[in-house]
Design a protein around this motif. Structure first.
Motif, PDB file in Angstrom:
ATOM      1  N   TRP A 123      -4.186   7.212   5.243  1.00 57.39           N
ATOM      2  CA  TRP A 123      -3.560   5.908   4.989  1.00 57.39           C
ATOM      3  C   TRP A 123      -3.217   5.128   6.246  1.00 57.39           C
ATOM      4  CZ3 TRP A 123       1.777   4.739   6.059  1.00 57.39           C
ATOM      5  CH2 TRP A 123       2.478   5.792   6.653  1.00 57.39           C
ATOM      6  N   ARG A 167       2.113   3.088  -3.035  1.00 59.37           N
ATOM      7  CA  ARG A 167       1.173   3.880  -3.836  1.00 59.37           C
ATOM      8  C   ARG A 167       1.095   5.328  -3.377  1.00 59.37           C
ATOM      9  NH1 ARG A 167      -2.178  -0.140  -6.370  1.00 59.37           N
ATOM     10  NH2 ARG A 167      -3.283   1.581  -7.361  1.00 59.37           N
ATOM     11  N   LEU A 168       1.766   5.669  -2.286  1.00 59.39           N
ATOM     12  CA  LEU A 168       1.722   7.051  -1.782  1.00 59.39           C
ATOM     13  C   LEU A 168       2.655   7.941  -2.617  1.00 59.39           C
ATOM     14  CD1 LEU A 168       1.670   6.401   2.074  1.00 59.39           C
ATOM     15  CD2 LEU A 168      -0.197   7.271   0.664  1.00 59.39           C
ATOM     16  N   SER A 186      -5.165   1.316   6.895  1.00 59.56           N
ATOM     17  CA  SER A 186      -4.390   0.278   6.208  1.00 59.56           C
ATOM     18  C   SER A 186      -4.917  -1.131   6.486  1.00 59.56           C
ATOM     19  CB  SER A 186      -2.918   0.400   6.640  1.00 59.56           C
ATOM     20  OG  SER A 186      -2.211  -0.769   6.373  1.00 59.56           O
ATOM     21  N   ASP A 221      -4.784   8.666   0.613  1.00 58.60           N
ATOM     22  CA  ASP A 221      -5.896   7.813   0.999  1.00 58.60           C
ATOM     23  C   ASP A 221      -5.728   6.454   0.338  1.00 58.60           C
ATOM     24  OD1 ASP A 221      -8.294   6.684   1.481  1.00 58.60           O
ATOM     25  OD2 ASP A 221      -9.443   8.039   0.224  1.00 58.60           O
ATOM     26  N   PHE A 222      -5.760   5.402   1.146  1.00 62.35           N
ATOM     27  CA  PHE A 222      -5.643   4.053   0.599  1.00 62.35           C
ATOM     28  C   PHE A 222      -6.990   3.500   0.154  1.00 62.35           C
ATOM     29  CE2 PHE A 222      -1.819   2.562   3.333  1.00 62.35           C
ATOM     30  CZ  PHE A 222      -0.974   3.274   2.516  1.00 62.35           C
ATOM     31  N   CYS A 223      -8.064   4.129   0.622  1.00 64.84           N
ATOM     32  CA  CYS A 223      -9.377   3.498   0.464  1.00 64.84           C
ATOM     33  C   CYS A 223      -9.690   3.183  -0.993  1.00 64.84           C
ATOM     34  CB  CYS A 223     -10.465   4.374   1.079  1.00 64.84           C
ATOM     35  SG  CYS A 223     -10.272   4.542   2.863  1.00 64.84           S
ATOM     36  N   LEU A 245      -7.840   1.827  -2.984  1.00 61.14           N
ATOM     37  CA  LEU A 245      -7.255   0.530  -3.336  1.00 61.14           C
ATOM     38  C   LEU A 245      -8.144  -0.628  -2.900  1.00 61.14           C
ATOM     39  CD1 LEU A 245      -3.602   1.129  -2.012  1.00 61.14           C
ATOM     40  CD2 LEU A 245      -4.488   1.603  -4.290  1.00 61.14           C
ATOM     41  N   GLN A 267       0.843  -1.210   0.000  1.00 56.44           N
ATOM     42  CA  GLN A 267       0.000   0.000   0.000  1.00 56.44           C
ATOM     43  C   GLN A 267       0.872   1.251   0.000  1.00 56.44           C
ATOM     44  OE1 GLN A 267      -1.995  -0.747   3.650  1.00 56.44           O
ATOM     45  NE2 GLN A 267      -3.637  -1.969   2.757  1.00 56.44           N
TER      46      GLN A 267
END
Ligand SMILES: [Zn+2]
Ligand SMILES: [Zn+2]
Length: 315
Positions: free
Chosen positions: A150, A109-110, A154, A181-183, A185, A106
């Protein structure tokens, strides 16, 4: 010769002045002290089986200056990345998740610049800590987010099917999907919106009493993100916690009335003025209730003030 010297002085000034100005935004600059909160103290009747347990999943290696104005650029601090298990007979909640099982992929991806200055250590993902303590993650009633950045979400994919409670404003923020924001993904997360149907609470304008007994009360504290909240938890012993998310990264935000430095605010907060307003509300409340335990999501000292999850605690 003289014109060459002038050029050197001008060039040095062009570099030094902005550097000093930028550095000065990290210097201490306490907010004006607000009047202590003078409103009523709401009643709570928490069931005796209730408890809160720290589940620290790892740390982010930072310096104090990243956390608050006046913090040293040379003082290393490990910022907690954590969840909190709140046990309640009507349904256990997990406040934020800290790091999940897939944090490494994850993280890639930042944004590059953020990754270049961020160094974290994963200790153990929250779902694995629950399982190791003999707690079935499927027993969770819901995951209650302070906000959707994030380092707070996570672990969501590690709890398939568990509802994730968010405000309408944060849900919209998740849909717009910012770069921190990871959401975006994740697929198949069951977001459930709640609203603030109850009146003012401890200086905040509205509230949501999760189980109607005053033991878990959520208030809006928008600013860091558009739908950030603070979660107040009151135990049968009378001990009161405030899980403030990223309202302040470190306790000095409250105890020394220090905001984040300008550069950090600019990158981290969607509405820094709104965050300041809520920070002042918390400062006013702490003046009235010095015994209130404030838990910023990234301050180890807050998590040290509750029991860690253990097989005995998870029962
Ligand atoms: Zn955040
Ligand atoms: Zn955070």
């Amino acid at each position: 010769m003289r014109s060459k010297s002038v050029c050197i002085v001008v060039a040095a000034g062009a570099i030094l002045i902005p550097a000093v100005l930028l550095l000065s935004t990290f210097w201490a600059s306490p907010l004006p002290k607000p009047e202590p909160y003078a409103g009523p103290l709401p009643m709570a009747t928490p069931p005796r089986e209730m408890g809160v347990f720290a589940v620290v999943t790892g740390v982010n290696h930072r310096v104090a200056a990243f956390g608050y104005r006046g913090g040293s650029l040379f003082e290393r601090r490990d910022f907690s990345m954590a969840g909190t298990l709140v046990k309640h007979p009507k349904g256990d909640l997990l406040i934020d998740t800290g790091f999940g099982r897939h944090i490494d992929e994850q993280f890639r991806r930042l944004p590059f610049l953020f990754r270049a200055v961020t160094f974290y250590s994963l200790w153990r993902p929250v779902a694995d800590q629950l399982t190791a303590a003999g707690y079935d993650p499927k027993s969770l009633h819901a995951i209650l987010l302070t906000h959707s950045h994030w380092d707070h979400v996570s672990g969501l994919p590690d709890f398939p099917g568990t509802p994730v409670w968010v405000t309408a404003q944060e849900h919209e923020f998740i849909r717009r999907s910012g770069d921190m924001d990871f959401c975006k993904l994740f697929t198949g997360i069951r977001y459930e919106e709640y609203s603030f149907e109850s009146g003012p609470y401890l200086g905040f304008p509205a509230s949501h009493d999760v189980y109607g007994d005053g033991s878990i009360v959520v208030v809006p504290a928008f600013g860091h993100t558009p739908g950030s909240v603070i979660i107040f938890v009151t135990l049968p012993s009378g001990t009161r916690y405030a899980f403030v998310g990223d309202l302040a990264y470190q306790l000095e935000g409250i105890t020394q009335r220090e905001e984040r430095a300008w550069l950090v605010r600019r990158k981290a907060d969607t509405d820094a003025a709104g965050n300041r307003e809520n920070l002042l509300r918390m400062i006013a409340l702490k003046e009235r209730l010095p015994e209130l335990i404030i838990v910023p999501a990234h301050d180890m000292r807050g998590f040290a003030q509750m029991p860690a999850l253990s097989p005995q605690a998870a029962r």
